[in-house]
Design a protein around this motif. Structure first.
Motif, PDB file in Angstrom:
ATOM      1  N   GLU A 176       0.824  -1.204   0.000  1.00  0.00           N
ATOM      2  CA  GLU A 176       0.000   0.000   0.000  1.00  0.00           C
ATOM      3  C   GLU A 176       0.862   1.259   0.000  1.00  0.00           C
ATOM      4  N   LYS A 179       2.139   1.725  -3.511  1.00  0.00           N
ATOM      5  CA  LYS A 179       1.058   2.185  -4.393  1.00  0.00           C
ATOM      6  C   LYS A 179       0.813   3.671  -4.205  1.00  0.00           C
ATOM      7  N   LYS A 180       0.756   4.118  -2.948  1.00  0.00           N
ATOM      8  CA  LYS A 180       0.533   5.536  -2.662  1.00  0.00           C
ATOM      9  C   LYS A 180       1.683   6.371  -3.207  1.00  0.00           C
ATOM     10  N   GLU A 181       2.887   5.867  -3.050  1.00  0.00           N
ATOM     11  CA  GLU A 181       4.062   6.581  -3.546  1.00  0.00           C
ATOM     12  C   GLU A 181       4.000   6.734  -5.058  1.00  0.00           C
ATOM     13  N   ARG A 182       3.584   5.658  -5.750  1.00  0.00           N
ATOM     14  CA  ARG A 182       3.465   5.727  -7.218  1.00  0.00           C
ATOM     15  C   ARG A 182       2.339   6.671  -7.638  1.00  0.00           C
ATOM     16  N   ARG A 183       1.218   6.662  -6.886  1.00  0.00           N
ATOM     17  CA  ARG A 183       0.116   7.584  -7.211  1.00  0.00           C
ATOM     18  C   ARG A 183       0.550   9.030  -7.048  1.00  0.00           C
ATOM     19  N   ASP A 184       1.284   9.301  -5.965  1.00  0.00           N
ATOM     20  CA  ASP A 184       1.750  10.673  -5.721  1.00  0.00           C
ATOM     21  C   ASP A 184       2.714  11.125  -6.814  1.00  0.00           C
ATOM     22  N   GLU A 185       3.611  10.233  -7.221  1.00  0.00           N
ATOM     23  CA  GLU A 185       4.564  10.572  -8.272  1.00  0.00           C
ATOM     24  C   GLU A 185       3.845  10.827  -9.593  1.00  0.00           C
ATOM     25  N   LYS A 186       2.837  10.018  -9.891  1.00  0.00           N
ATOM     26  CA  LYS A 186       2.077  10.185 -11.125  1.00  0.00           C
ATOM     27  C   LYS A 186       1.335  11.512 -11.112  1.00  0.00           C
ATOM     28  N   TYR A 187       0.717  11.843  -9.969  1.00  0.00           N
ATOM     29  CA  TYR A 187      -0.010  13.118  -9.861  1.00  0.00           C
ATOM     30  C   TYR A 187       0.927  14.293 -10.066  1.00  0.00           C
ATOM     31  N   GLU A 190       1.736  14.653 -13.752  1.00  0.00           N
ATOM     32  CA  GLU A 190       0.608  15.103 -14.563  1.00  0.00           C
ATOM     33  C   GLU A 190       0.179  16.523 -14.256  1.00  0.00           C
TER      34      GLU A 190
END
Length: 215
Positions: A176, A179-187, A190
């Protein structure tokens, strides 16, 4: 009855245990642990060594085959000493194998075992009885009823299941977090330009940018 011994021949302590007779050995066969290594003086004397040693760096399935030589020698000496016949002889051969490799079926006599895979066995030659070694081990001997073997194994399995659940819980938490780290990096990737504009970071001529610089 089951006789328990403690070996300090290697780093850490190891428990060595021996059934009083073939009936106790039958119980030890039934309620063995995956961590157990069985020692047997050919043809039929059994000593079981339960290793509680640091096993880091060993590959799965190779633990039994990577025990310290000093510990294997302790077990071999005790196997020889507990054999009425073998104790009187020199140059006896001890065979050892993991508990999981033991083969037991209804056609075998009480206390008798065979091996599932002969390749998962090793032997050690004991030239003679070493009294200092045997005496050292005998001083640690305790006697325990075989009636508690089932409960002991159930408790051990319960502890293993608890540790497995804890490892799974930690793995989920780590998953988890990643996953959060990857979501933050993606945001951030973008929305980097939007954040730059919102912060007044858009470049202009006043910032030192001049179209003539590209002429």
């Amino acid at each position: 009855m089951v006789y328990y011994f403690t070996s300090n021949a290697a780093d850490g302590q190891s428990t060595i245990y021996v059934g009083k007779d073939k009936f106790e050995n039958e119980e030890l066969i039934k309620y063995g642990w995956d961590e157990d290594v069985w020692y047997r003086m050919l043809p039929n004397d059994l000593v079981i060594q339960r290793a509680h040693l640091p096993m880091s760096g060993l590959k799965p399935g190779q633990v039994w085959d990577n025990l310290p030589v000093a510990l294997v020698e302790d077990c071999a000496q005790l196997t020889k000493a507990n054999s009425i016949e073998g104790n009187k002889k020199d140059n006896v051969t001890i065979i050892y194998t993991p508990w999981s490799n033991l083969l037991k079926n209804a056609s075998m006599a009480t206390g008798q075992v065979s091996f599932r895979d002969q390749k998962k066995t090793r032997t050690i030659l004991v030239p003679t009885r070493l009294n200092p070694t045997v005496n050292r081990l005998m001083k640690t001997r305790t006697v325990v009823s075989a009636d508690g073997l089932f409960a002991e194994k159930e408790q051990h399995l319960s502890e293993l299941r608890a540790k497995a659940r804890e490892r799974a819980k930690e793995a989920r938490k780590e998953e988890e977090r990643l996953k959060k780290e990857r979501r933050d990096e993606k945001y951030q990737r973008e929305h980097a330009y939007e954040d730059l504009e919102a912060g007044g970071g858009k470049l202009s001529n006043q910032d030192g940018f001049d179209e003539d610089d590209f002429m």
